[in-house]
Write a protein that holds these residues in place. Structure first.
Motif, PDB file in Angstrom:
ATOM      1  N   GLN A  73       1.067  -1.197  -0.110  1.00 13.70           N
ATOM      2  CA  GLN A  73      -0.089   0.163  -0.114  1.00 13.70           C
ATOM      3  C   GLN A  73       0.843   1.144  -0.177  1.00 13.70           C
ATOM      4  O   GLN A  73       1.279   1.835   1.224  1.00 13.70           O
ATOM      5  N   PRO A  74       1.247   1.846  -1.112  1.00 11.39           N
ATOM      6  CA  PRO A  74       2.047   2.891  -1.354  1.00 11.39           C
ATOM      7  C   PRO A  74       1.340   4.269  -0.556  1.00 11.39           C
ATOM      8  O   PRO A  74       0.197   4.413  -0.695  1.00 11.39           O
ATOM      9  N   LYS A  75       2.247   5.295  -0.116  1.00 11.17           N
ATOM     10  CA  LYS A  75       2.035   6.580   0.285  1.00 11.17           C
ATOM     11  C   LYS A  75       2.156   7.406  -0.904  1.00 11.17           C
ATOM     12  O   LYS A  75       3.177   7.102  -1.477  1.00 11.17           O
ATOM     13  N   GLU A  76       1.082   7.833  -1.006  1.00 11.42           N
ATOM     14  CA  GLU A  76       1.103   8.906  -2.479  1.00 11.42           C
ATOM     15  C   GLU A  76       1.431  10.522  -2.194  1.00 11.42           C
ATOM     16  O   GLU A  76       0.811  10.903  -1.008  1.00 11.42           O
ATOM     17  N   SER A  77       2.017  11.232  -2.938  1.00 13.29           N
ATOM     18  CA  SER A  77       2.028  12.607  -2.858  1.00 13.29           C
ATOM     19  C   SER A  77       2.110  13.297  -4.140  1.00 13.29           C
ATOM     20  O   SER A  77       2.603  12.241  -5.161  1.00 13.29           O
ATOM     21  N   TRP A  78       2.046  14.381  -4.457  1.00 14.56           N
ATOM     22  CA  TRP A  78       2.089  15.154  -5.789  1.00 14.56           C
ATOM     23  C   TRP A  78       2.949  16.153  -5.963  1.00 14.56           C
ATOM     24  O   TRP A  78       3.508  16.827  -4.930  1.00 14.56           O
ATOM     25  N   SER A  79       3.817  16.319  -7.023  1.00 14.78           N
ATOM     26  CA  SER A  79       4.702  17.536  -7.155  1.00 14.78           C
ATOM     27  C   SER A  79       4.595  17.944  -8.546  1.00 14.78           C
ATOM     28  O   SER A  79       4.334  17.224  -9.490  1.00 14.78           O
ATOM     29  N   ALA A  80       5.195  18.998  -8.810  1.00 13.68           N
ATOM     30  CA  ALA A  80       5.150  19.741  -9.864  1.00 13.68           C
ATOM     31  C   ALA A  80       6.243  19.334 -11.120  1.00 13.68           C
ATOM     32  O   ALA A  80       6.167  19.090 -12.164  1.00 13.68           O
TER      33      ALA A  80
END
Length: 248
Positions: A73-80
């Motif tokens: 279960q990966p932990k997700e985040s976002w970047s430009a």
């Protein structure tokens, strides 16, 4: 616009075929134009990857076809921007070095894992100042000192270690201070505090938990209460706020 999906995940599970697995995962990651780092050892996998969402999730889907990783279960985040410069898949002696070979968590066997407590429960315990049995709760930061300097839980124990291999000795030096408390060990994503919690149990501390999913999961599942500052991450974003956003 944040269009790059960043994931982190780990699992302690026996991987006697780590060398062969390295070749396969490296080829799959390159084919999807992903960047980041995957660490493999006989004790498990630890990965940090970034790229377009479809490619990242495609890699995870391929990985889950292996029965040993179906529950990853990966932990997700976002970047430009892409926070990694290249793609590396490396073989290591340990996926997180502790230099205590007897500490071998195994996620395929529940008795091999350290007891875990979820983010919502930790937030509630910190708010009320004690656990559900009325025992005082302390948080123990298992990260390196320079990571702690970016941010940590309010009042967290910080032994200013320079590397994780120093944790066992630090714990033994301070063990008596923790004997009558509920100790919640934590780190960035859960991997260090898992080994730390097992070591503490073996050292004789009875009421020890690991924060499931680490700080990143705490940010994801709560409002980040009781945490001050940012969370250091090992890529070019440097640190994330409670919304899992990089510094502007």
């Amino acid at each position: 616009m944040n269009h790059i999906l960043n994931i982190s995940a780990y699992k302690f599970v026996p991987l006697p075929d780590a060398a062969a697995l390295r070749e396969r995962l490296h080829e799959q990651a390159l084919a999807l134009a992903l960047k980041g780092t995957v660490l493999l050892a006989e004790e498990g996998i630890n990965l940090f990857l970034a790229g377009p969402a479809e490619a990242v999730r495609g890699f995870v889907a391929q990985l889950r076809q292996d029965p040993r990783f179906t529950d990853l279960q990966p932990k997700e985040s976002w970047s430009a921007e892409q926070p990694f410069r290249r793609m590396r898949v490396k073989l290591k002696r340990e996926i997180i070095r502790m230099d205590h070979p007897t500490i071998r968590p195994d996620s395929s066997h529940p008795e091999g894992r350290a007891p875990a407590v979820d983010a919502a429960t930790v937030r509630r315990w910190l708010g009320q100042g004690h656990d559900d049995a009325g025992r005082p709760v302390v948080t123990l930061d298992t990260r390196n000192a320079f990571e702690v300097d970016h941010g940590t839980f309010e009042g967290a124990i910080d032994w200013r270690i320079a590397k994780f291999t120093e944790f066992p000795q630090a714990l033994l030096a301070h063990k008596d201070e923790l004997m009558d408390k509920t100790v919640v060990s934590f780190c960035t994503g859960g991997i260090r505090c898992e080994k730390a919690a097992i070591f503490m149990r073996e050292a004789g501390l009875e009421h020890v938990w690991q924060l499931e999913g680490g700080i990143l999961k705490y940010f994801e599942e709560t409002d980040g209460a009781h945490y001050q500052g940012r969370c250091f991450v090992f890529d070019e974003r440097e640190a994330l706020d409670k919304e899992l956003r990089a510094a502007a």
